[in-house]
Design an enzyme around this catalytic site. Structure first.
Site: not given
Ligand code: TRH
Length: 384
Positions: A19, A196, A275, A277
């Site tokens: 988010d 996950y 979302e 990543s």
């Molecule tokens: O963390 P997430 O599982 O987020 C999820 C989804 O957005 C989902 O749709 C939502 O419903 C839920 O949250 C509440 O995965 P996501 O979306 O990939 O977000 C991870 C963020 O972390 C992304 O901006 C990339 C960032 N990231 C880094 O900046 N550095 C890192 O080393 C890693 C591993 C990730």
């Protein structure tokens, strides 16, 4: 000179980082690329620090990267002309009442999905049950009839410059604490792993061992709890480094957004989730496996299949079958397919070409921030 338009973006951090990852990325883009005056309201500043490390959680308002970051608003805050609610996070009632008085425009940015219904719901109005104000749904998506995908203007150029510059790549590896072996073994495969805990990691590791190829897996140390189950019979050979046969696991700190992009650009295969990543992996133009956020009644598996159908529309039958098997094995415990990651690794050369083509094709479409602005213009002119 025109006065900049004012936008308020609302972000509730439910769990994980997606988010705030999306909201922070979009807010910066609206300010820097479109010259908007953006306030980003966050309900949990401490949780947001993971994505915005410089954030001072003691301040209720601070300016960073051209954006004013604010704590959740109290009754006194006056709304901007356009209010962007994200992921149906809900707006405070007192704030909504003021939006009515000011005739503010109200848009809800929804989750990304490749499902067919998205184009039908994109842009649709939803009148408030009590107040005389209407929210409009804005759906990100993969085709022109949707709100598009988040992409900074310079992203593809930045990626190309990085890929062409070996010394910048070396600096990057050093900056994240990874000493790349020199000379680089030609067949050392680099895999980034962000997933996950439910992912079928057991099957992945078995297949990596079976591939009998030197592999380095980059894994965020902050997910170490899952690492115990992910890499149970690995030996610790150095701090932050585990090994089994030819598979080495390099534990990484949580990277800055810029460095996470660089990691995705540098690896031969990226496992991503949720979302933000996922979208970054698309733009990396490298092979990837996406794990959707787990939902009740296996809704996420429908999202997964819709994405596979959409993403592999131009792929060969072999590549489509390989992608489908790997994704379902990774995300669907009921449907593991034997040797699916082994086949994926063997087919990486074709996947790499395809991933690059898909990134280039998607980058021809207008990006989400630009589409959001056009949509708001239509709202202002009453053309929605
Ligand atoms: O963390 P997430 O599982 O987020 C999820 C989804 O957005 C989902 O749709 C939502 O419903 C839920 O949250 C509440 O995965 P996501 O979306 O990939 O977000 C991870 C963020 O972390 C992304 O901006 C990339 C960032 N990231 C880094 O900046 N550095 C890192 O080393 C890693 C591993 C990730």
């Amino acid at each position: 000179m025109q006065t900049p338009a004012h936008w308020d973006v609302f972000c509730k951090i439910v769990d994980n980082h997606g988010d705030i990852g999306v909201c922070w990325r979009l807010s910066q883009q609206l300010a820097s690329e479109h010259g908007l005056c953006v306030r980003l309201f966050i309900d949990d500043l401490a949780a947001a620090q993971k994505i915005i490390p410089q954030l001072n959680v003691g301040l209720s308002q601070q300016r960073m990267a051209g954006v004013t970051i604010c704590a959740w608003p109290d009754d006194k805050v006056i709304p901007a002309a356009t209010v962007l609610e994200t992921f149906a996070c809900g707006l405070p009632m007192a704030f909504l009442e003021k939006m009515v008085a000011q005739q503010a425009h109200w848009i809800n940015l929804d989750y990304l999905s490749a499902e067919d219904w998205v184009a039908d719901f994109h842009g649709k109005p939803s009148p408030h049950p009590q107040l005389p104000i209407t929210k409009h749904f804005f759906f990100p998506g993969f085709d022109l009839g949707t709100g598009g995908l988040l992409r900074e203007q310079a992203l593809i150029e930045q990626r190309s410059a990085f890929i062409q510059d070996a010394s910048v790549q070396q600096q990057f590896w050093q900056s994240i604490g990874y000493e790349q072996a020199r000379p680089k073994p030609e067949n050392n495969l680099k895999i980034s792993l962000f997933c996950y805990p439910q992912a079928n990691s057991k099957r992945l590791i078995e297949d990596l061992v079976l591939a009998d190829q030197s592999v380095t897996v980059f894994f965020p140390a902050s997910l170490l709890q899952s690492a115990d189950s992910l890499f149970p019979d690995f030996n610790k050979i150095k701090p932050h480094t585990l090994q089994k046969n030819k598979v080495t696991v390099q534990l990484l700190p949580f990277l800055s957004s810029a460095n996470y992009d660089r990691l995705l650009w540098s690896c031969d295969l990226n496992f991503v989730r949720g979302e933000d990543s996922w979208v970054r992996a698309l733009w990396a133009g490298q092979p990837f496996v996406w794990q959707p956020y787990i939902q009740d009644e296996d809704t996420h598996l429908k999202k997964l299949q819709a994405f596979l159908d959409c993403y592999s529309h131009n792929a060969s039958a072999e590549l489509t079958a390989t992608l489908t098997a790997a994704h379902h094995t990774w995300s669907n415990a009921k449907e593991p397919r034997k040797n699916s990651f082994y086949e994926l690794i063997k087919g990486l050369a074709e996947f790499r070409l395809y991933a690059e083509q898909q990134a280039d094709a998607l980058a021809q479409q207008p990006d989400l921030a630009s589409k959001l602005l056009s949509f708001n213009e239509k709202l202002i002119k009453n053309k929605v």
